[in-house]
Design a protein around this motif. Structure first.
Motif, short mmCIF file in Angstrom:
data_model
loop_
_atom_site.label_atom_id
_atom_site.label_comp_id
_atom_site.label_asym_id
_atom_site.label_seq_id
_atom_site.Cartn_x
_atom_site.Cartn_y
_atom_site.Cartn_z
N GLY A 149 5.23 -5.14 -10.10
CA GLY A 149 4.21 -5.32 -11.11
C GLY A 149 3.17 -4.24 -11.26
N HIS A 150 2.82 -3.52 -10.22
CA HIS A 150 1.75 -2.53 -10.34
C HIS A 150 2.20 -1.23 -9.67
CE1 HIS A 150 0.20 -2.42 -6.14
NE2 HIS A 150 0.84 -3.55 -6.09
N TYR A 151 1.54 -0.16 -10.04
CA TYR A 151 1.92 1.14 -9.52
C TYR A 151 0.84 1.77 -8.64
CZ TYR A 151 5.92 1.21 -12.64
OH TYR A 151 7.10 0.92 -13.28
N ASP A 152 -0.19 1.03 -8.26
CA ASP A 152 -1.22 1.58 -7.38
C ASP A 152 -0.76 1.53 -5.93
OD1 ASP A 152 -2.94 2.23 -9.44
OD2 ASP A 152 -3.95 0.30 -9.40
N ILE A 153 0.35 2.23 -5.69
CA ILE A 153 1.00 2.27 -4.39
C ILE A 153 1.25 3.73 -4.06
CG2 ILE A 153 3.10 1.67 -3.12
CD1 ILE A 153 3.46 -0.66 -5.12
N ALA A 154 0.93 4.16 -2.84
CA ALA A 154 1.29 5.50 -2.41
C ALA A 154 2.80 5.50 -2.19
CB ALA A 154 0.55 5.86 -1.13
N MET A 155 3.53 6.33 -2.96
CA MET A 155 4.99 6.31 -2.89
C MET A 155 5.57 7.69 -2.64
SD MET A 155 6.59 3.71 -5.63
CE MET A 155 5.40 3.30 -6.88
N THR A 156 6.71 7.68 -1.97
CA THR A 156 7.50 8.88 -1.74
C THR A 156 8.95 8.53 -2.00
OG1 THR A 156 5.97 9.61 -0.02
CG2 THR A 156 8.16 10.59 0.00
N ALA A 157 9.68 9.46 -2.61
CA ALA A 157 11.13 9.31 -2.79
C ALA A 157 11.78 10.54 -2.18
CB ALA A 157 11.48 9.19 -4.26
N VAL A 158 12.82 10.31 -1.39
CA VAL A 158 13.50 11.38 -0.68
C VAL A 158 15.00 11.24 -0.88
CG1 VAL A 158 13.89 12.42 1.59
CG2 VAL A 158 11.69 11.35 1.09
N GLU A 159 15.66 12.34 -1.21
CA GLU A 159 17.12 12.31 -1.28
C GLU A 159 17.66 12.55 0.14
OE1 GLU A 159 20.63 14.14 -4.06
OE2 GLU A 159 19.13 15.55 -3.31
N ALA A 161 25.50 1.49 0.39
CA ALA A 161 24.11 1.52 -0.07
C ALA A 161 23.78 2.85 -0.74
CB ALA A 161 23.16 1.28 1.10
N LYS A 162 23.07 2.75 -1.87
CA LYS A 162 22.65 3.93 -2.62
C LYS A 162 21.15 4.17 -2.52
CE LYS A 162 26.41 3.71 -5.87
NZ LYS A 162 26.80 4.20 -7.17
N VAL A 163 20.40 3.14 -2.12
CA VAL A 163 18.95 3.24 -2.03
C VAL A 163 18.48 2.36 -0.88
CG1 VAL A 163 18.63 1.40 -3.75
CG2 VAL A 163 16.77 3.01 -3.32
N GLU A 164 17.45 2.83 -0.19
CA GLU A 164 16.79 2.04 0.85
C GLU A 164 15.29 2.20 0.64
OE1 GLU A 164 16.73 1.62 5.72
OE2 GLU A 164 18.47 2.49 4.70
N ILE A 165 14.57 1.08 0.67
CA ILE A 165 13.14 1.08 0.40
C ILE A 165 12.41 0.46 1.59
CG2 ILE A 165 11.30 0.28 -1.14
CD1 ILE A 165 13.52 -0.02 -3.32
N GLU A 166 11.46 1.22 2.16
CA GLU A 166 10.62 0.65 3.21
C GLU A 166 9.19 0.59 2.72
OE1 GLU A 166 11.22 3.06 6.71
OE2 GLU A 166 9.80 4.56 6.03
N VAL A 167 8.44 -0.37 3.27
CA VAL A 167 7.13 -0.70 2.73
C VAL A 167 6.13 -0.94 3.84
CG1 VAL A 167 5.88 -2.56 1.52
CG2 VAL A 167 7.99 -1.65 0.56
N ALA A 202 0.82 -1.21 0.00
CA ALA A 202 0.00 0.00 0.00
C ALA A 202 0.86 1.27 0.00
CB ALA A 202 -0.92 0.01 1.22
N ARG A 203 2.02 1.22 0.64
CA ARG A 203 2.89 2.39 0.79
C ARG A 203 4.33 1.99 0.64
NH1 ARG A 203 4.04 7.04 0.87
NH2 ARG A 203 4.89 8.37 2.47
N MET A 204 5.09 2.82 -0.07
CA MET A 204 6.50 2.56 -0.29
C MET A 204 7.25 3.89 -0.20
SD MET A 204 8.19 0.75 -3.67
CE MET A 204 7.68 -0.92 -3.27
N THR A 205 8.34 3.89 0.57
CA THR A 205 9.19 5.08 0.67
C THR A 205 10.59 4.72 0.23
OG1 THR A 205 7.88 5.90 2.54
CG2 THR A 205 10.05 6.90 2.21
N TRP A 206 11.11 5.50 -0.70
CA TRP A 206 12.47 5.33 -1.23
C TRP A 206 13.36 6.42 -0.65
CZ3 TRP A 206 13.87 2.57 -6.07
CH2 TRP A 206 12.85 1.73 -6.53
N TYR A 207 14.50 6.02 -0.11
CA TYR A 207 15.53 6.95 0.34
C TYR A 207 16.70 6.76 -0.61
CZ TYR A 207 12.62 6.91 4.48
OH TYR A 207 11.55 6.99 5.33
N VAL A 208 17.10 7.81 -1.30
CA VAL A 208 18.18 7.72 -2.29
C VAL A 208 19.29 8.69 -1.91
CG1 VAL A 208 16.58 6.98 -4.10
CG2 VAL A 208 17.16 9.39 -3.90
#
Length: 132
Positions: A101-111, A120-126, A73-79
């Motif tokens: 597979g699908h993009y119906d996810i509330a997402m945020t990406a933060v540098e 590590a260059k990326v961290e993803i929490e879900v 449902a939710r994904m946060t990317w730290y880059v």
């Protein structure tokens, strides 16, 4: 499990994510996954390669809990580098489609300035919602 993307009237559909998602079920919180394998070994310093591995790690934890990618449902990317992330977007998108597979996810990406693991260059929490 119902997974309903939310799009306010008159807003354009976002590319690659949902503005909001409504779900029902058991909640699974997946800690930040980085681009190393299950034994803590990095196999690449390539941004897209690390993103692929981090997504695979998310999928592995999700599967172990009895879930599937569509339960996310939710994904946060730290880059660590916004430009490197954007430059790798095509390869990241390919990996995302193959693993998630699908993009119906509330997402945020933060540098961010750095991640705890120096390589590590990326961290993803879900947050995923599993069926009751």
């Amino acid at each position: 499990m119902s997974h309903e993307p939310i799009l306010p009237e008159g807003w354009p559909r976002p590319k690659g994510y949902a503005n909001g998602v409504v779900t029902r079920g058991r909640t699974l919180f997946i800690a930040g996954m980085i681009g190393w394998d299950g034994q803590g070994v990095f196999h690449t310093d390539d941004f897209a390669g690390q993103a692929r591995q981090a997504l695979q790690n998310v999928a592995d934890v999700l599967r172990t809990a009895g879930g599937k990618a569509e339960n996310i449902a939710r994904m946060t990317w730290y880059v660590t580098d916004k430009r490197e992330y954007l430059a790798a977007a095509r390869d990241i998108g390919r990996a995302f489609r193959e693993i998630i597979g699908h993009y119906d996810i509330a997402m945020t990406a933060v540098e961010v300035k750095a991640l705890i693991e120096d390589r590590a260059k990326v961290e993803i929490e879900v947050i995923a919602v599993l069926p009751d």
